[in-house]
Design an enzyme around this catalytic site. Sequence first.
Site, mmCIF file in Angstrom:
data_model
loop_
_atom_site.group_PDB
_atom_site.id
_atom_site.type_symbol
_atom_site.label_atom_id
_atom_site.label_comp_id
_atom_site.label_asym_id
_atom_site.label_seq_id
_atom_site.Cartn_x
_atom_site.Cartn_y
_atom_site.Cartn_z
ATOM 1 N N GLU A 461 0.814 -1.223 0.000
ATOM 2 C CA GLU A 461 0.000 0.000 0.000
ATOM 3 C C GLU A 461 0.841 1.264 0.000
ATOM 4 O O GLU A 461 0.698 2.120 0.871
ATOM 5 C CB GLU A 461 -0.969 -0.013 1.184
ATOM 6 C CG GLU A 461 -1.929 -1.180 1.103
ATOM 7 C CD GLU A 461 -3.109 -1.085 2.049
ATOM 8 O OE1 GLU A 461 -3.088 -0.219 2.942
ATOM 9 O OE2 GLU A 461 -4.044 -1.872 1.881
ATOM 10 N N GLU A 538 -4.230 -8.809 -0.229
ATOM 11 C CA GLU A 538 -4.809 -8.576 1.106
ATOM 12 C C GLU A 538 -6.305 -8.393 0.942
ATOM 13 O O GLU A 538 -6.748 -7.575 0.132
ATOM 14 C CB GLU A 538 -4.162 -7.356 1.754
ATOM 15 C CG GLU A 538 -4.513 -7.223 3.217
ATOM 16 C CD GLU A 538 -3.773 -6.056 3.875
ATOM 17 O OE1 GLU A 538 -2.554 -5.919 3.661
ATOM 18 O OE2 GLU A 538 -4.448 -5.283 4.569
HETATM 19 C C1 GAL Z 1 -4.451 -2.560 5.169
HETATM 20 C C2 GAL Z 1 -3.016 -2.632 5.626
HETATM 21 C C3 GAL Z 1 -2.897 -3.499 6.843
HETATM 22 C C4 GAL Z 1 -3.937 -3.146 7.851
HETATM 23 C C5 GAL Z 1 -5.286 -3.316 7.223
HETATM 24 C C6 GAL Z 1 -6.443 -3.084 8.161
HETATM 25 O O1 GAL Z 1 -4.650 -1.465 4.389
HETATM 26 O O2 GAL Z 1 -2.222 -3.155 4.606
HETATM 27 O O3 GAL Z 1 -1.623 -3.343 7.403
HETATM 28 O O4 GAL Z 1 -3.755 -1.828 8.249
HETATM 29 O O5 GAL Z 1 -5.387 -2.425 6.159
HETATM 30 O O6 GAL Z 1 -7.647 -3.262 7.474
#
Ligand code: GAL
Length: 840
Positions: A461, A538
């Site tokens: 990100e 993710e």
């Molecule tokens: C993502 C990030 C993670 C965590 C997650 C929570 O954007 O990569 O580290 O913060 O969101 O939803």
Amino acid sequence: MDQVSRRGVMAGGAALTLPMVPIAAMARSDAVTLPPAHDPAAIAPREHLSFDRGWRFARGHGSDPARDFGFGFGQSDFAKTGNFGIAKDGFDDSGWTPVDLPHDWAVELPFVRDERGEGDERALTHGFKPLGRRYPETSIGWYRRSFRIEAADRGRRIWLEFDGAMRDTVVLVNGCYVGRNADGYAPFRYDITDVLHYDAGNVVVVRVDASFGSGWFYEGAGLYRHVWLTKHDPLHLGRWETVVRATPRGGTAALDLASVIVNAGDAPARCAVDWTILDGEGQTVARAVSPAQTVAPGAATGCTATASFDGVRLWDVERPHLYVAVARLVAGGVVRDGERVTFGVRSARFDAANGFLLNGRALKLQGTCNHQDHAGVGAALPDAVQTFRLGVLRDMGCNAVRTTHNAPTPEWVEACDRAGVMMMCETRTMGSHPEAMAQLELMVRRFRNAPSIVLWSIGNEEWILQDGKMAEQGARIAATMTRRCHELDPTRPVTAAVNSNNEQGVTDPLDVVGFNYHQELPVPYHARHPQRPIVGSETSSAVSTRGEYRTDPKRNVMSSYDGVVGWGQTPEQWWQLYGTQAWSAGGFAWTGFDYRGEPTPYGWPSISSQFGIVDTCGFPKDYFHYYRAWWRTEPMVHVFPHWNWPGREGEVIPVWTYSNCDDVELICNGRSHGRQAVPRLGHVEWKLPYAPGYIEVRARRDGRTFVARRETTGPARRIRLTADRATIDADGRDVAMVRAEALDAHGRPVPTAMHRLAFDISGPGAIIGVGNGDPNCLESDKAPRRSLFNGLAQIIVQARGGAGEILLRASPELPGEALAPATLAIAARPLPRGAAIPSL
Ligand code: GAL
């Protein structure tokens, strides 16, 4: 209480409630003989000695030199070499606390309610532990240790090797500065030969400054990974230069072997590397020798060889066969150095049309993202805790983990190699500057032999490098990082976890396109770029509190039915996409385990996130059973919530079932509430008025019936303790993960029990941490007591002080409570001769 999150948003509409009930332990296919994770047999004459024991620890100070052992008081320390008094023999450290590594001092600190600041600078990032520049008195740690070096070691090169430390370290040996390291996750090492005293005592001191973190999640503080002392010949193999590339060709494995010979001696050396390949039973299956060559003093030279063997047993998720390559550096007929590299034979391919293929078989990555902390111990995870954590995920059917957002510990990688769990291995810093490149290179070099790793990730990100203004720079940085990964490891593709449209920026040079969240994007992206492989780098960010069935912002708890943050998806939503599309390689749910810091969806007193599919102890939430239904093939059924709702008689309660059977019938107190077909990758729900008694689900598949049942229990009457392993190694490192629960008069676990328990331990063991998975619990992780949270608590017991029987006793903390205590015996068994990790 405030609802907070990094994005400051929370999903609406998460109003239902709920928990779970395991149905049966899964059969495991661990029949393969695997080499031990740490093979203690040294390849003489190299010695790789554990340096974890016998440290002393004291807290320093980030702004007052007088409270920081004079560090930085004037310039004398650095002005002349050998001038650091704290790292000399006469310094009195008797007031310091004895510690063994791994050690995380942050988890020992009290919680502080500090809501100052914005973004990742807030204390919530550290799980409300006082770390950072606002807390100079708790952000600096000093470690000190003495050790002896024998006269016989003269002439060898002696290295101090750290698997990682959080974070900025200064390392001193015998009063001399030997180096500093900024990163919290990369290994670092120093050749300390020149400053050693032989046939005498030596002193090493490490100052660790955790004032600066590099993440937005709990990272711990201190020497939280292993430390080693390595002694080898001046003529030696380069560190992390020994590479085995194994390509399966039918039943044959073709091996490309390579290493680097370093000559730190005074004379030219004529030498070769001799390779022996061993299978899982220790039988030799192949041999090879690199061509002899002369290496000049002060030079380093690459060497290669090839080998092959038949009858190969592949590494895969069901049967993760491992082989070992023993590389011996031979000069004049004498073995001068050597090392052992574990590898597997497998093919892994990301494909734009067919997703992911392991050994030619299309397979989805059924993955979870995980940070590296656990209840009771923080970031300082004993090896056995890492194995335990992987076992929890694997039982769920998880076949892949992403090491968010940093390079993993070696033990996590080894555990994955041994368990057949694949990895997306991620570096912490995106950048092409020397520090970021060094982190990346160390990660790739260190782990490129691991069969579990199928994908390198160069970042997560990095939205500034993805948006319009910096997208071109993002593409250049990513290209530099990708190119370096390919140079060091041409066998694995490179990705990054990107949370936008992937049409520009860091995505451009990637081999595999990673999507974080934004489920609307991958389908049109695939249509526009049918030649680019895609992974759900993710997904999800579902939030739930174990054992809770009504979202209640006053108590900072989330319902277990369908809680999810605004940018996320429920397990069903993301898996129905990534689990079904042919082009999808699968994906990684955020997160496997709850973790400290980034408390979401609530702020204080929440000290951990609620994203986990299991809590910080590894106790499953109900979502666990959704994954188990659809990520494993064995028939299963799970029903929730529990059936203890005193005072809510007659109130309508949602009852959900996760199952991979054809249909399910719900019975409540003898009455059927109908049979429903189970939608593929979905769940079944009913609503029924509560009446104490029981709910039971009967699931049918292939003519067989499987049952899950929840009964209304009576009040808790006694404690039960159970350990994941009845016998542990008496090596001072191994641990048993003990579960404490409260049972009613009929022996049924009481899912709502919140009793405060106190623990006593006797025999050769120690309690090294406790937890209960409650994201809002402000009790100490290090005290010999803990409240149950919704029926459960965890005690981590470590073998200490030799073999024998460890007795753990749990009793109610409050006097007069009608709860019978429990005692659990854990056997600490002596290690077989030669099996101990050699230590100094
Ligand atoms: C993502 C990030 C993670 C965590 C997650 C929570 O954007 O990569 O580290 O913060 O969101 O939803």
